[in-house]
Write a protein that holds these residues in place. Structure first.
Motif, PDB file in Angstrom:
ATOM      1  N   MET A  95       0.831  -1.200   0.000  1.00 19.53           N
ATOM      2  CA  MET A  95       0.000   0.000   0.000  1.00 19.53           C
ATOM      3  C   MET A  95       0.865   1.249   0.000  1.00 19.53           C
ATOM      4  N   ASP A  96       0.379   2.268  -0.683  1.00 22.07           N
ATOM      5  CA  ASP A  96       1.063   3.554  -0.737  1.00 22.07           C
ATOM      6  C   ASP A  96       0.485   4.442   0.361  1.00 22.07           C
ATOM      7  N   ILE A  97       1.099   4.406   1.526  1.00 24.53           N
ATOM      8  CA  ILE A  97       0.576   5.138   2.679  1.00 24.53           C
ATOM      9  C   ILE A  97       1.659   6.042   3.236  1.00 24.53           C
ATOM     10  N   TYR A  98       1.216   6.977   4.056  1.00 25.10           N
ATOM     11  CA  TYR A  98       2.136   7.913   4.718  1.00 25.10           C
ATOM     12  C   TYR A  98       2.409   7.378   6.122  1.00 25.10           C
ATOM     13  N   SER A  99       3.629   6.943   6.358  1.00 24.33           N
ATOM     14  CA  SER A  99       3.967   6.272   7.612  1.00 24.33           C
ATOM     15  C   SER A  99       3.752   7.168   8.823  1.00 24.33           C
ATOM     16  N   GLY A 100       4.013   8.468   8.683  1.00 30.87           N
ATOM     17  CA  GLY A 100       3.856   9.385   9.807  1.00 30.87           C
ATOM     18  C   GLY A 100       2.434   9.442  10.321  1.00 30.87           C
ATOM     19  N   THR A 101       1.459   9.343   9.402  1.00 30.38           N
ATOM     20  CA  THR A 101       0.052   9.364   9.824  1.00 30.38           C
ATOM     21  C   THR A 101      -0.267   8.148  10.673  1.00 30.38           C
ATOM     22  N   PHE A 102       0.199   6.978  10.255  1.00 29.34           N
ATOM     23  CA  PHE A 102      -0.069   5.769  11.031  1.00 29.34           C
ATOM     24  C   PHE A 102       0.633   5.810  12.382  1.00 29.34           C
ATOM     25  N   ALA A 103       1.826   6.408  12.416  1.00 26.26           N
ATOM     26  CA  ALA A 103       2.510   6.562  13.702  1.00 26.26           C
ATOM     27  C   ALA A 103       1.706   7.473  14.630  1.00 26.26           C
ATOM     28  N   LEU A 104       1.160   8.551  14.081  1.00 27.41           N
ATOM     29  CA  LEU A 104       0.344   9.468  14.885  1.00 27.41           C
ATOM     30  C   LEU A 104      -0.929   8.791  15.369  1.00 27.41           C
ATOM     31  N   ILE A 105      -1.609   8.068  14.503  1.00 26.42           N
ATOM     32  CA  ILE A 105      -2.843   7.396  14.896  1.00 26.42           C
ATOM     33  C   ILE A 105      -2.553   6.305  15.920  1.00 26.42           C
ATOM     34  N   GLY A 106      -1.432   5.599  15.756  1.00 26.10           N
ATOM     35  CA  GLY A 106      -1.050   4.604  16.756  1.00 26.10           C
ATOM     36  C   GLY A 106      -0.803   5.231  18.111  1.00 26.10           C
ATOM     37  N   ALA A 107      -0.142   6.406  18.105  1.00 26.81           N
ATOM     38  CA  ALA A 107       0.091   7.117  19.359  1.00 26.81           C
ATOM     39  C   ALA A 107      -1.221   7.529  19.998  1.00 26.81           C
ATOM     40  N   ALA A 108      -2.146   8.037  19.191  1.00 29.20           N
ATOM     41  CA  ALA A 108      -3.452   8.436  19.713  1.00 29.20           C
ATOM     42  C   ALA A 108      -4.222   7.233  20.248  1.00 29.20           C
ATOM     43  N   ALA A 109      -4.169   6.111  19.526  1.00 30.55           N
ATOM     44  CA  ALA A 109      -4.907   4.920  19.943  1.00 30.55           C
ATOM     45  C   ALA A 109      -4.405   4.404  21.289  1.00 30.55           C
ATOM     46  N   PHE A 110      -3.087   4.300  21.443  1.00 24.46           N
ATOM     47  CA  PHE A 110      -2.552   3.765  22.692  1.00 24.46           C
ATOM     48  C   PHE A 110      -2.772   4.739  23.850  1.00 24.46           C
ATOM     49  N   LEU A 111      -2.516   6.022  23.621  1.00 24.23           N
ATOM     50  CA  LEU A 111      -2.721   7.014  24.673  1.00 24.23           C
ATOM     51  C   LEU A 111      -4.193   7.073  25.077  1.00 24.23           C
ATOM     52  N   GLY A 112      -5.090   7.035  24.087  1.00 22.67           N
ATOM     53  CA  GLY A 112      -6.514   7.031  24.406  1.00 22.67           C
ATOM     54  C   GLY A 112      -6.924   5.787  25.167  1.00 22.67           C
ATOM     55  N   GLY A 113      -6.320   4.639  24.832  1.00 17.42           N
ATOM     56  CA  GLY A 113      -6.633   3.417  25.556  1.00 17.42           C
ATOM     57  C   GLY A 113      -6.148   3.433  26.986  1.00 17.42           C
ATOM     58  N   VAL A 114      -5.123   4.218  27.275  1.00 22.81           N
ATOM     59  CA  VAL A 114      -4.575   4.286  28.635  1.00 22.81           C
ATOM     60  C   VAL A 114      -5.314   5.313  29.476  1.00 22.81           C
ATOM     61  N   VAL A 115      -5.476   6.538  28.964  1.00 24.89           N
ATOM     62  CA  VAL A 115      -6.033   7.621  29.782  1.00 24.89           C
ATOM     63  C   VAL A 115      -7.528   7.825  29.571  1.00 24.89           C
ATOM     64  N   ARG A 116      -8.099   7.349  28.461  1.00 28.04           N
ATOM     65  CA  ARG A 116      -9.532   7.424  28.146  1.00 28.04           C
ATOM     66  C   ARG A 116     -10.044   8.864  28.056  1.00 28.04           C
ATOM     67  N   MET A 117      -9.230   9.764  27.586  1.00 27.49           N
ATOM     68  CA  MET A 117      -9.674  11.124  27.329  1.00 27.49           C
ATOM     69  C   MET A 117     -10.180  11.201  25.895  1.00 27.49           C
TER      70      MET A 117
END
Length: 867
Positions: free
Chosen positions: A510-532
């Motif tokens: 797939m032709d994707i932008y790696s930085g976007t997936f890194a950002l979404i991964g960061a948001a997903a994990f942080l959201g799963g921990v703090v639930r904000m």
């Protein structure tokens, strides 16, 4: 009743599961084994957020004209601005020294590694790194020993404070110094923690202390500035300071405002919103201005808005097919949100088990054991990252920076920073060690690498990095050092997102932008921990300066929160629960509306009369731990109505029996206390009364009926309050109580200390009057009754409490549903809520304890059993 915002009878409202009685456990159908046991905790006090509209306060209002009001408001705005600037400078201080110590450490260790790679002395390099890290962590741990509240991120404590619970020492100057200095040593010491979380706590302390112009830690800091010395005003400034801390940490003033609204403040108003936003803006631009000038000598360029900035996500100009994200990517973002929620729930579960273990086996021991634990974590972390970088890192090709004349200065700046921080350990020229590049840099730089590095990180490296960071950051959060969780969670999630991007590129092409997936991964994990949700979405958008990321970030956070909530709560709520803090949620469960105010209130009252002798006040204050008392008069007129069977008038009839027994026992307790009074004339004053009370207690179940059936006789004159005589009948001892207001314990002690009383042969008008400034002069540390020299008091003097009580508190009917009681209590920021029947008689009182989830659950099970 003596109603502490947190204490009732001999039980504290902030009790946790450990204090459940066997009967309550039976009702709940639960047993407590060692595994599920909630750990020991201390009592917490509630904040008096509701204004006391007494006569001194009314005098202030009457003397307030429009000109004075505008001046007062101008001073408030100036203080809000000063708080924002101060928080920005605190962030600058922490960032400068963290950067200084980190660069010093990595430069020396990096040179040592390069030299020892050829000479074969890598053990020496590891020893140097251990020396740096363990020295820094030792300093941070010692600072936490000085002020234990400085441990952790401080967000659970500030969230509790803004919810209306006062935690001892949470906003003291000593806590601020230990927190701000300790966190820079913790971060520089290589632990997997962030400095952004403690910035919120530091900002809250600045907000709490700056408008007071005094310090308990440093007694010489005490200026004559009597304004804003109430829990209500202080709490508003704490909200502004916490928001400024978020704004300074992430360069997100709007996100900081929303954080204070969503995660902290239980009681909000529109005027506060504008002030909090202004404070956040002040903090952001203060930090931005100085960092841009100090780091790049471009004063006023505002290139570095916060301590943590994600940089600009932008495709290279030569890549026409490049896109940040598409609708197809959105499906993967949802799946990443689910995985992030699961990982966050697992992280919280492990950390909860560790926290319980620490509270059982580490905290009860000598304080130096906590220091040893911190040093152990630092040693293990150092050895792990050193060995992993040396043995598991892969040599990757270094891509040349793609810059041209059209590139923005910020993009060039980011690329230069990225390429200047790569680590070449054990790799030939034009290659870099991907594992060492992530571990041997500050966490902010590592996040930039994962978001913007043109070169790739191998799946093995990303997997190992994610696992190690997950486990070590989970172990670290809760150690006795100042530590934040935002940045470790972002970095852990970014590695997860970058791993997903690599797999999609390699396996699916797939032709994707790696930085976007890194950002979404960061948001997903942080959201799963703090639930904000709302605030975290805005924080991440402001940190990226890319509004098009709004939808994917929002969807990812929502999915992560829903997934994680299925298993447990957010990490901050978990730690609040472990501390036993009586947090009030946003609303009660629907099922709780089967209960009414009469089901959950405390019917056993400790009260004072409008005109009360000093001997009675001292006895009450010395024998109770309550923080407020209803002011009542005894009413004989309604006694006939109780016997008529009128439902509306006699809706407190079923509380009468318990009230009679409790009040009789309380009278006996007061009499026993009077025996220790310095005045010899009072030592035996209650002997006859105690004898008269005991038979009454022995009458048992029929006492109420006998009281109502006895012939009604006139009551003796009660002017002022007199101790009951043995000739009094039961009706005379326990007549209905007409409610007139509430007076606080601190106010009563203040009246006694300042000699506010009058003699029996005088009128109450001769009693000295205190001003509002005199009433609040000792805030926030009011004197204690046990510090009062009783020999200086005349026990026969009388205190008129009516000018100083709150005559118009919020009240509810005994038939009010729990949801209405809860909403009134929470949204108005109450501490005590009297329950008053149809004829103005107080039948009980509700405090924070009566509205906690556990207490309501017990009452609901009792309700079902009764039915």
């Amino acid at each position: 009743m003596a109603c502490c915002g947190n204490c009732l009878c001999c039980h504290c409202c902030c009790r946790d599961e450990e204090t459940l009685t066997p009967e309550e456990l039976t009702i709940l159908g639960e047993t407590q084994d060692e595994e599920d046991e909630i750990l020991p905790r201390k009592d917490y006090e509630s904040l008096d957020y509701d204004r006391c509209i007494n006569e001194p306060y009314v005098e202030v209002l009457e003397g307030m004209n429009n000109k004075k009001a505008k001046k007062y408001e101008a001073v408030r705005w100036m203080l809000v601005f000063a708080i924002g600037v101060s928080v920005g400078l605190v962030g600058l201080f922490v960032d400068f020294f963290v950067r200084l110590f980190t660069q010093l450490k990595f430069n020396l260790v990096g040179k040592s590694v390069e030299e020892c790679s050829e000479k074969g002395c890598l053990a020496l390099s590891l020893f140097e790194l251990l020396a740096f890290n363990m020295t820094f962590i030792f300093i941070a741990s010692v600072l936490v020993l000085i002020e234990p509240v400085a441990a952790g991120s401080g967000i659970p404590e500030i969230k509790s404070y803004l919810n209306g619970v006062k935690i001892p020492g949470i906003v003291r100057l000593r806590t601020f110094l230990c927190k701000a200095i300790g966190v820079l040593f913790t971060v520089a010491g290589g632990l997997f923690v962030g400095k952004e979380g403690p910035m919120i706590h530091s900002g809250a302390i600045v907000g709490a202390g700056l408008p007071q112009f005094q310090s308990i830690t440093f007694k010489k800091i005490n200026f004559d500035f009597p304004y804003f010395r109430t829990d209500r005003d202080k709490r508003d400034f704490v909200s502004a300071g916490a928001a400024a801390g978020v704004a300074a940490a992430f360069g997100a003033p709007i996100g900081g405002t929303l954080f204070s609204l969503e995660e902290g403040s239980s009681f909000w108003n529109q005027a506060l919103t504008w002030k909090v936003l202004f404070c956040s803006m002040s903090a952001t631009f203060t930090l931005n201005f100085f960092r841009s000038g100090i780091n790049y000598n471009k004063w006023g360029s505002f290139q570095l808005p916060g301590l943590l900035n994600f940089g600009e996500f932008k495709c290279s100009d030569g890549e026409k097919k490049c896109h940040l994200w598409t609708v197809v990517d959105l499906a993967f973002f949802v799946l990443m949100g689910v995985v992030g929620g699961l990982l966050g729930a697992f992280f919280n579960y492990i950390n909860t088990r560790l926290a319980k273990y620490r509270m059982r086996h580490v905290h009860p021991k000598a304080k130096f054991v906590r220091v040893l634990e911190s040093l152990l974590v630092a040693m293990v972390t150092t050895v792990v990252i050193f060995v992993a970088s040396m043995t598991m890192g892969e040599c990757r090709d270094l891509a040349s920076p793609t810059t041209n004349n059209n590139s923005t200065a910020l993009v060039s700046l980011n690329e230069n920073v990225i390429n200047s921080t790569i680590r070449q350990f054990f790799c030939p020229n034009k290659t870099y060690n991907d594992m060492a590049t992530l571990f041997f840099n500050s966490q902010e730089v590592a996040i930039h690498q994962l978001f913007h590095q043109d070169g790739t990180f191998s799946p093995v490296t990303l997997t190992v990095f994610f696992v190690l960071y997950f486990l070590l950051s989970c172990w670290t959060y809760g150690v006795s050092v100042p530590s934040g969780l935002f940045v470790p969670s972002l970095l852990c999630g970014a590695a997860f997102g970058r791993l997903v991007a690599n797999l999609l590129k390699i396996n699916l092409g797939m032709d994707i932008y790696s930085g976007t997936f890194a950002l979404i991964g960061a948001a997903a994990f942080l959201g799963g921990v703090v639930r904000m949700t709302i605030s975290l979405t805005v924080i991440l958008i402001e940190s990226t300066n890319e509004i098009t990321y709004g939808l994917p970030i929002m969807i990812t956070l929502m999915v992560a929160k829903w997934t994680g909530d299925f298993f447990n709560k957010g990490i901050y709520d978990i730690h609040i629960h472990l501390r036993g803090v009586p947090m009030l949620e946003w609303e009660t469960e629907v099922e709780m509306d089967k209960l009414t105010a009469s089901d959950i209130m405390e019917p056993n009252l400790t009260y004072v009369y409008p005109h009360t002798r000093i001997q009675s006040l001292v006895s009450i204050l010395r024998t109770t731990v309550y923080h407020a008392f209803p002011v009542v008069t005894e009413n004989r007129d309604n006694e006939h109505e109780f016997m008529k069977g009128n439902i509306l008038i006699s809706n407190n009839i079923r509380f009468k029996k318990a009230s009679v027994l409790t009040r009789a026992g309380e009278q006996r307790r007061r009499c026993q206390s009077m025996k220790s009074y310095p005045s010899s004339e009072l030592r035996n004053v209650c002997d006859d009364q105690a004898v008269a009370v005991v038979p009454a207690l022995e009458e048992g179940q029929d006492m109420l009926q006998q009281m109502l059936e006895r012939r009604h006789v006139p009551y003796p004159n009660l002017y002022p309050d007199q101790s009951p005589s043995e000739e009094w009948t039961m009706e005379e001892r326990f007549r209905p109580l007409t409610f007139h207001g509430i007076i606080l314990r601190s106010q009563l002690v203040n009246l006694l200390i300042r000699g506010v009383c009058y003699a029996e042969n005088q009128l109450s008008a001769t009693q000295p009057r205190l001003s509002y400034a005199e009433m609040t002069e000792d805030y926030p540390r009011f004197p204690d009754i046990h510090d009062l020299d009783l020999a200086l008091l005349n026990p026969r003097m009388i205190v008129d409490v009516t000018p100083y009580m709150n005559p118009c508190p919020y009240t509810v009917s005994p038939n009010t549903h729990v949801s209405q009681v809860f909403n009134l209590f929470r949204t108005m920021g109450l501490r005590h809520l009297p329950v008053v029947n149809a004829v103005g008689e107080i039948v009980g009182i509700i405090t924070r304890h009566n509205l906690t989830h556990k207490f309501l659950l017990v009452k609901l099970r009792q309700h079902y059993i009764t039915i």
